[in-house]
Write a protein that holds these residues in place. Structure first.
Motif, PDB file in Angstrom:
ATOM      1  N   PHE A 484       0.863  -1.182   0.000  1.00 57.20           N
ATOM      2  CA  PHE A 484       0.000   0.000   0.000  1.00 57.20           C
ATOM      3  C   PHE A 484       0.898   1.229   0.000  1.00 57.20           C
ATOM      4  O   PHE A 484       1.701   1.424   0.907  1.00 57.20           O
ATOM      5  CB  PHE A 484      -0.910   0.021   1.224  1.00 57.20           C
ATOM      6  N   LYS A 485       0.772   2.035  -1.051  1.00 63.04           N
ATOM      7  CA  LYS A 485       1.535   3.286  -1.127  1.00 63.04           C
ATOM      8  C   LYS A 485       0.607   4.448  -0.823  1.00 63.04           C
ATOM      9  O   LYS A 485      -0.268   4.771  -1.619  1.00 63.04           O
ATOM     10  CB  LYS A 485       2.169   3.466  -2.500  1.00 63.04           C
ATOM     11  N   PRO A 486       0.769   5.095   0.334  1.00 63.42           N
ATOM     12  CA  PRO A 486      -0.116   6.213   0.672  1.00 63.42           C
ATOM     13  C   PRO A 486       0.155   7.430  -0.204  1.00 63.42           C
ATOM     14  O   PRO A 486       1.257   7.600  -0.747  1.00 63.42           O
ATOM     15  CB  PRO A 486       0.222   6.503   2.138  1.00 63.42           C
ATOM     16  N   LEU A 493      -3.516   6.413   7.548  1.00 70.78           N
ATOM     17  CA  LEU A 493      -3.549   5.110   6.890  1.00 70.78           C
ATOM     18  C   LEU A 493      -4.890   4.411   7.128  1.00 70.78           C
ATOM     19  O   LEU A 493      -5.456   4.487   8.220  1.00 70.78           O
ATOM     20  CB  LEU A 493      -2.425   4.216   7.414  1.00 70.78           C
ATOM     21  N   HIS A 503       2.244  -4.601   3.353  1.00 73.14           N
ATOM     22  CA  HIS A 503       2.994  -3.617   4.116  1.00 73.14           C
ATOM     23  C   HIS A 503       2.893  -2.267   3.420  1.00 73.14           C
ATOM     24  O   HIS A 503       2.483  -2.179   2.254  1.00 73.14           O
ATOM     25  CB  HIS A 503       4.446  -4.040   4.329  1.00 73.14           C
ATOM     26  N   VAL A 504       3.251  -1.225   4.154  1.00 70.22           N
ATOM     27  CA  VAL A 504       3.153   0.147   3.654  1.00 70.22           C
ATOM     28  C   VAL A 504       4.518   0.600   3.151  1.00 70.22           C
ATOM     29  O   VAL A 504       5.551   0.335   3.781  1.00 70.22           O
ATOM     30  CB  VAL A 504       2.651   1.092   4.767  1.00 70.22           C
ATOM     31  N   THR A 506       6.495   4.116   1.384  1.00 73.39           N
ATOM     32  CA  THR A 506       6.470   5.502   0.914  1.00 73.39           C
ATOM     33  C   THR A 506       7.490   5.727  -0.208  1.00 73.39           C
ATOM     34  O   THR A 506       7.749   6.862  -0.598  1.00 73.39           O
ATOM     35  CB  THR A 506       6.770   6.470   2.075  1.00 73.39           C
TER      36      THR A 506
END
Length: 599
Positions: A484-486, A493, A503-504, A506
């Motif tokens: 997941f790319k915010p 989030l 996982h996240v 950036t």
């Protein structure tokens, strides 16, 4: 005798009843005989409905009140109408603008007329929507199946108290924020947002911004450097921390950097209070007009959706901030030597109107509004700007506009031309943020082991996107790593606990995309275009509660889904077509168009 046509207005297909003639689904793309999907209807008739709403905004500005029209009564300078700084006139992208609800209500009114509805039953929980539908039906002689719902009116004194408190708060929070130095002879002025830059380069006196770094030496032609005015963006650092970072940058840079909103001068307070009093007078006049937000064509009364933001713009803390911005920009641009070139990131926000007015008022040079990403179809901010550009006769109430608008995509140019922006006010430039795409698609040189979820600017859209994805069978069974790319300007989030192996990250998209097998995006995400142009299978979720604002709308080969079943099918489709007939972005690493613009 007229036949009875009974209509249910429901949220989704699960509420459809067999004993009515028609069911209008408010937030569902499902359709069948005598079931009308309102989101699908809006998508089908989008061009007409978009223009209808834009003309409604114009109608409000021309509504007569007391001794003049609304825009005339908001002339707080002899040649500047505060109308253009109100939240309503700005046609904001923010969900609190209520434009999504308004467009759906216009569509609802059209449908009622087409099917000759005689009775309506509303099975929605949104009080303002229910109240507006019931008011519309009452004016059209359509019977209601339920008792009328009264929308709670805003408490009018609270915005005024907030306005007074806002003056003190602004003075306190900005007391250490320095203004730009007017002594420098620099002739280049740039306004942007203080995000999307490499913070580690600050120590070296370099402002390495994703918005501008592709220009390289093109910005160094002014031997006196560049003046930078940066918008503070909440959520990343405090105002004081931002000021300290800029001080560190200024210590080693030949350019000048300052925040856009600076300390409040004591001499501004009394004029500010006088202008607030003028705005409050108009607010009182508008309260006496029961038809200010009634669309004359459809008969829909939008008061429940727009009155509160209208009062906030005239009496609340928003009014204070906008008036401070206007006065500060007038003071700053009066103090500077003549600026040869001005650039600002264009989103048709209220501050842009104030900055543009002050820029032209004090005789500066060419001002370019830079649209840094392709324009979304339903982004009415640019529709409003395009319509303002065509006003070639001077009128005190006209919107202050830049000299030219720089667009970096055929999508944006087409959007502006369809809104009748004059061709000579548009200029094509290279896409600076996406120029890395010129190096070509490298996705075939590494293992594609990632399912990428691209986050949106708005948290509620992320929540609904994740809810859809975690219910898709092939996502739960995937062997791919889920990332997941915010959005870089959204630090909130969503709940990802329902997704396996997630996982996240950036990390910038240009680093993630070579590993990406498929990307799933909200339908308003500009990143969807970036993924698509990288040769990645790109799936956009068309949220039925929002308007389809995808930059890929109308692009052949783009994939849109409205349900988990469609998402499963799209992810399993191994024959997706990534070919497009024409360039969707203007890309050239040598930036010849920018060189010509800045010459």
């Amino acid at each position: 005798m007229t036949n009875s046509v009974r209509v249910d207005v429901a949220v989704s297909q699960s509420q459809v009843r067999p004993d009515v003639n028609y069911t209008i689904l408010w937030d569902d793309y499902s359709s069948q005989e005598n079931v009308i999907s309102l989101p699908a209807y809006v998508e089908l008739h989008a061009d007409r409905l978009r223009l209808h709403f834009a003309e409604f905004v114009d109608q409000v500005s021309l509504t007569p009140l007391n001794s003049g029209t609304v825009s005339e009564l908001l002339l707080i300078r002899k040649d500047f109408s505060y109308w253009w700084m109100t939240l309503f006139a700005s046609t904001r992208w923010d969900p609190t603008s209520n434009i999504n609800h308004a467009v759906k209500l216009l569509a609802f009114a059209e449908i009622c007329e087409k099917i000759s509805a005689t009775q309506v039953s509303v099975q929605l929980s949104h009080t303002r929507i229910v109240s507006t539908i019931q008011t519309f039906c009452a004016t059209k002689g359509i019977a209601l199946a339920e008792p009328p719902v009264q929308h709670k009116q805003p408490i009018r004194r609270l915005p005024q108290f907030r306005a007074l408190a806002a003056i003190g708060k602004f003075a306190l929070t900005h007391r250490r924020v320095n203004e730009l130095d007017s002594k420098s002879q620099s002739g280049t002025f740039i306004v942007d947002h203080f995000v999307r830059f490499n913070e580690s380069s600050i120590d070296e006196g370099q402002y390495d911004s994703q918005y501008w770094n592709a220009l390289g030496s093109d910005l160094l032609s002014d031997k006196h450097g560049v003046r930078w005015s940066h918008h503070f963006v909440p959520g990343f650092r405090s105002i004081n921390a931002t000021e300290q970072l800029l001080a560190k940058l200024n210590a080693k840079s030949s350019d000048q950097h300052a925040q856009f909103e600076t300390r409040l001068r004591a001499t501004c307070v009394l004029p500010l209070l006088r202008e607030l009093r003028q705005l409050r007078r108009l607010a009182r006049h508008s309260r006496n007009s029961s038809s200010l937000f009634v669309d004359q064509r459809s008969g829909v009364d939008f008061t429940a959706f727009f009155e509160e933001q209208w009062i906030e713009s005239l009496c609340g803390s928003t009014a204070v901030r906008h008036l401070i911005i206007l006065r500060q920009q007038e003071t700053l641009l009066k103090s500077l030597p003549k600026q040869r070139i001005g650039l600002f990131l264009c989103e048709n926000q209220p501050w842009e109107t104030a900055f543009t007015y002050a820029w032209h008022k004090h005789g500066h040079g060419k001002l370019t509004a830079v649209v840094h990403a392709p324009i979304r179809f339903w982004d009415l901010r640019y529709f409003t700007l395009a319509r303002a550009l065509r006003d070639n006769q001077h009128n005190a109430t006209n919107k202050p506009t830049p000299s030219v608008v720089a667009v970096n995509s055929p999508i944006s140019r087409l959007f502006m031309e369809e809104a009748h922006a004059p061709a000579h006010r548009l200029v094509d430039v290279e896409s600076l943020m996406f120029n890395y795409l010129a190096s070509g698609n490298t996705s075939q040189t590494v293992r594609q082991d990632v399912l990428l979820i691209v986050g949106d600017f708005f948290p509620h859209l992320n929540d609904r996107l994740i809810s859809l994805i975690q219910n898709a069978k092939c996502v739960q069974q995937t062997s791919l790593e889920i990332i997941f790319k915010p959005h870089p300007m959204n630090t909130e989030l969503p709940d990802l606990s329902g997704l396996p192996n997630v996982h996240v990250s950036t990390t910038n998209l240009d680093e993630l995309l070579p590993r990406t097998s498929a990307a799933i995006c909200c339908n308003s995400s500009t990143a969807a275009l970036e993924c698509y142009l990288s040769g990645v299978k790109t799936i956009s979720y068309v949220d039925p509660q929002a308007l389809n604002s995808s930059p890929l709308r109308g692009v052949s080969g783009a994939v849109f889904v409205t349900s988990r079943e469609e998402l499963d099918a799209a992810l399993n489709d191994t024959h997706a077509d990534h070919q497009h007939d024409q360039p969707l972005l203007i890309i050239d690493p040598t930036t010849p168009r920018w060189k010509e613009l800045l010459a």
